[in-house]
Design a protein around this motif. Structure first.
Motif, PDB file in Angstrom:
ATOM      1  N   PRO A 269      -5.769  23.542  16.365  1.00 35.98           N
ATOM      2  CA  PRO A 269      -6.742  24.620  16.169  1.00 35.98           C
ATOM      3  C   PRO A 269      -6.700  25.214  14.762  1.00 35.98           C
ATOM      4  O   PRO A 269      -7.278  26.259  14.518  1.00 35.98           O
TER       5      PRO A 269
ATOM      6  N   ALA B 184      -9.879  26.311  13.259  1.00 35.63           N
ATOM      7  CA  ALA B 184     -10.467  27.445  13.964  1.00 35.63           C
ATOM      8  C   ALA B 184      -9.822  28.750  13.506  1.00 35.63           C
ATOM      9  O   ALA B 184     -10.461  29.793  13.436  1.00 35.63           O
TER      10      ALA B 184
ATOM     11  N   SER C  32      -6.703  31.986  22.805  1.00 34.84           N
ATOM     12  CA  SER C  32      -8.067  31.903  22.292  1.00 34.84           C
ATOM     13  C   SER C  32      -8.089  32.526  20.901  1.00 34.84           C
ATOM     14  O   SER C  32      -8.037  33.740  20.759  1.00 34.84           O
ATOM     15  N   TYR C  33      -8.129  31.650  19.885  1.00 32.56           N
ATOM     16  CA  TYR C  33      -8.149  32.183  18.522  1.00 32.56           C
ATOM     17  C   TYR C  33      -9.487  32.833  18.218  1.00 32.56           C
ATOM     18  O   TYR C  33      -9.589  33.708  17.361  1.00 32.56           O
ATOM     19  N   LYS C  34     -10.541  32.391  18.959  1.00 34.69           N
ATOM     20  CA  LYS C  34     -11.865  32.963  18.712  1.00 34.69           C
ATOM     21  C   LYS C  34     -11.911  34.416  19.186  1.00 34.69           C
ATOM     22  O   LYS C  34     -12.520  35.264  18.562  1.00 34.69           O
TER      23      LYS C  34
ATOM     24  N   ALA D 215     -16.908  30.538  26.104  1.00 35.97           N
ATOM     25  CA  ALA D 215     -15.997  29.613  25.437  1.00 35.97           C
ATOM     26  C   ALA D 215     -16.712  28.311  25.059  1.00 35.97           C
ATOM     27  O   ALA D 215     -16.406  27.707  24.033  1.00 35.97           O
TER      28      ALA D 215
ATOM     29  N   ASN E 216     -18.483  28.964  21.950  1.00 39.10           N
ATOM     30  CA  ASN E 216     -17.535  29.160  20.855  1.00 39.10           C
ATOM     31  C   ASN E 216     -16.720  27.909  20.557  1.00 39.10           C
ATOM     32  O   ASN E 216     -15.919  27.918  19.635  1.00 39.10           O
TER      33      ASN E 216
ATOM     34  N   ASP F 182     -14.229  27.004  22.278  1.00 40.43           N
ATOM     35  CA  ASP F 182     -12.901  27.596  22.409  1.00 40.43           C
ATOM     36  C   ASP F 182     -12.109  26.740  23.412  1.00 40.43           C
ATOM     37  O   ASP F 182     -12.056  27.040  24.599  1.00 40.43           O
ATOM     38  N   TYR F 183     -11.528  25.646  22.912  1.00 37.59           N
ATOM     39  CA  TYR F 183     -11.030  24.602  23.819  1.00 37.59           C
ATOM     40  C   TYR F 183      -9.862  25.031  24.688  1.00 37.59           C
ATOM     41  O   TYR F 183      -9.717  24.558  25.804  1.00 37.59           O
ATOM     42  N   ASP F 184      -9.007  25.921  24.185  1.00 34.32           N
ATOM     43  CA  ASP F 184      -7.889  26.362  25.021  1.00 34.32           C
ATOM     44  C   ASP F 184      -8.395  27.026  26.302  1.00 34.32           C
ATOM     45  O   ASP F 184      -7.890  26.770  27.386  1.00 34.32           O
TER      46      ASP F 184
END
Lengths: 316, 306
Positions: free
Chosen positions: A34, A37, A80-82, A275, A278, A280-282
């Protein structure tokens, strides 16, 4: 019995580990690290490499998978880094509202499907039976959001008795429970989708039971038809429903996603949809993994529940 | 078809299956609803693929000035005839768009089912023929993949791999071959002890030959009804993908893509953008399900559909 439970549990654990492997492979394939990201796409290759090293993304795939597995065992589903929040915290925040939506829908669908299925079996091949079967078939073939749209058109726009969606002010589970009028359409939509498959099984199960000797005996000894159906038939005919509830978990999850999206209801499905947009794969893979684990647990519990409820089933 | 087959003497399988197919066809044709559903499907396929030949519309250039026209309303700019089903917000003729969306929806339905059946049949046949430990392992893989919720995993991958008909068909196919694999394996397990297979093996036929010449041709009938259900499910899943915004990309469209803003459309009274396309979608899926149900009865394969 104990031996059976232990073996089933072991099998379930193997399947969950297998699912985790598939999820990890997909995650690794879609987003090996990530770093971009977090550091934005403008980050220098050097900065990315340093970040990867600091966070363990430079290790071998096997080492990364093992730590992924370890994290899952500790209910750590990633970050979630997003949204700058741990996935576990996101789940905790949203799960209540989704459980409320699915739970209410499940209960409502059972309340509708069980009597309908029994009535269909008792009056089989009557015009009413055909009508309900056709309706079920149509419901079964309908995208969940389309059923929602039909209900919105009728009850919110034409009759103007219910709101179009859930208002933005509903943010906690308690608020959702306190606003039944706003929740009615989402719950009914999700419930009707389950009614379609539940009543179909209920009908065929009740048909099988109606042909049994104990029903004939109950009728022969002069019991009122009502007592025959509600006291004798119901309990036996409901057994397959136990399995069906266990098996309905994937469709409940998918239903939740579409219904929450359509009615703008903040739950796990909405979290998944956000997600998706975004990337947001996690979050995405954690939700899918949790869905798979719930499916495995659902199957397991359904088998065990059948064994408890039906003394004829011997497990060994 | 089992009646004739059960009574056929050993070694008479080939003739028995041929007459079995005829019986199955007769059984199917007796089911009026199923024949009607098949007819409807045929009409919709013709509508989607041949319709544009007779009904020309521009589905690649937008005409925003004439967007959101109600059915039959005269175009505001440029004159010309009205649109029978109105236009969408980009000014595309809705009737022509339904045909275009229908093409991709049907294509993805068929391709995805074909991919799933090919993978599933070969996998199931190999697993059933090999037997033993490897068979167990291969079936555990099926168990694992079956417990992953289909729509969720497909959506996750669709964030990167979606947009074209090929990509979406492959994506669906790769995650839906599991039920056919189980069905074919079950059939192969019983077929491999039959005399004609044992004889072929004794004559020195290789495993590959056994699988492709003896086992698969005889086992494939168990997947027939499942194929139609797979098509129905793929069309439904495509609708979900499209509605959520992960379907085909411009200039392609599918019925699901057209319903992405349906909630807004009906709130603003633009019913012609929702009910015709949505209704057709439901009719197609319903028809495939009816055909599948009838096929199941007529080939008399006992299997439970999840």
């Amino acid at each position: 019995m104990i031996g059976y439970i232990v073996r089933r549990l072991l099998a379930a654990v193997t399947i969950v580990i297998g699912v985790a492997l598939v999820m990890f492979a997909i995650l690794h394939y879609l987003e090996p690290s990530p770093a971009y990201a977090v550091l934005t796409t403008k980050a220098s290759p050097y900065a990315v490499k340093v970040w990867d090293q600091q966070h363990g993304y430079d290790r071998s795939e096997i080492a990364q998978f093992l730590s992924y597995l370890g994290n899952i065992a500790h209910l750590n589903f990633g970050y979630s880094y997003k949204l700058d929040q741990s996935v576990a915290a996101l789940f905790k925040e949203n799960a209540g509202r989704s459980v409320y939506l699915s739970g209410a829908a499940l209960v409502l669908s059972l309340i509708i499907a069980i009597p309908v299925g029994i009535a269909q079996a008792v009056k089989r091949n009557s015009p009413g039976d055909y009508a309900v079967t056709t309706l079920n078939f149509a419901l079964y073939s309908m995208p969940s959001f389309f059923l929602g749209l039909i209900l919105i058109q009728i009850f919110a726009l034409d009759l103007n008795v219910l709101p179009v969606g859930v208002s933005g002010s509903v943010t906690t589970t308690w608020q959702a429970i306190a606003h039944p009028k706003q929740m009615l359409l989402p719950i009914v939509t999700l419930a009707l989708l389950n009614v379609a498959s539940f009543s179909r099984y209920m009908r065929s199960s009740a048909l099988d039971e109606l042909a049994q000797d104990y029903i004939r005996l109950a009728r022969a000894k002069g019991l009122a038809e009502r007592a025959v159906l509600w006291r004798h038939l119901l309990r036996n005919a409901c057994l397959p429903i136990i399995t069906l509830i266990g098996l309905s978990i994937p469709s409940l999850l998918a239903g939740n996603l579409l219904i929450e999206w359509l009615f703008n209801y903040p739950g796990l499905g909405m979290m998944f949809f956000t997600a998706l947009s975004n990337e947001d794969y996690d979050v995405l893979l954690a939700y899918t993994l949790v869905g798979a684990i719930l499916t495995v647990i659902g199957n397991l519990l359904a088998d065990l529940a059948i064994a408890v409820a039906d003394p004829r089933v011997r497990l060994d | 078809m089992t009646d004739a087959e059960d009574r056929s003497p050993e070694g008479g399988e080939v003739r028995a299956i041929a007459s079995g197919w005829k019986l199955a066809a007769r059984e199917y044709l007796d089911n009026r609803l199923a024949v009607f559903a098949l007819l409807i499907l045929l009409l919709i396929v013709l509508f989607a693929f041949l319709g544009p030949v007779f009904y020309h519309t521009n589905q690649s250039l937008t005409d925003v000035l004439n967007g959101n026209l109600a059915p039959g309303a005269k175009p505001i700019f440029g004159g010309g005839a009205g649109h029978p089903l109105g236009t969408d917000e980009h000014g595309f003729d809705e009737l022509g768009r339904i045909m275009l969306g229908g093409q991709s929806s049907l294509e993805i339905g068929f391709f995805a089912a074909a991919v799933a059946i090919v993978i599933g049949t070969v996998y199931g046949a190999v697993s059933g023929l090999i037997g033993g430990f490897l068979d167990g392992l291969m079936m555990r893989v099926v168990d694992i993949l079956l417990s992953i919720p289909f729509l969720l995993v497909v959506l996750v991958l669709a964030t990167k791999y979606s947009g074209t008909i090929t990509e979406i068909s492959l994506l669906f196919g790769i995650f839906s071959w599991l039920v056919p694999a189980r069905l074919v394996r079950g059939e192969v397990l019983s077929l491999r002890t039959r005399d004609f297979v044992v004889a072929a093996h004794a004559m020195g036929a290789s495993r590959t030959r056994l699988i492709f010449r003896n086992l698969i041709p005889n086992a494939i009938s168990v997947t027939i009804d499942n194929t139609t259900f797979l098509i129905a499910d793929s069309i439904l899943s495509l609708a979900y993908l499209g509605a959520l915004g992960f379907g085909l990309t411009y200039p392609h469209t599918s019925w699901g893509d057209m319903l992405g803003n349906a909630q807004t459309y009906i709130n603003q009274g633009r019913w012609w953008l929702v009910w015709p396309v949505g209704g057709l979608l439901v009719i197609v899926v319903l028809a495939f399900n009816i055909v599948g149900d009838a096929l199941r009865d007529s080939v008399d394969v006992r299997l439970q559909r999840r």
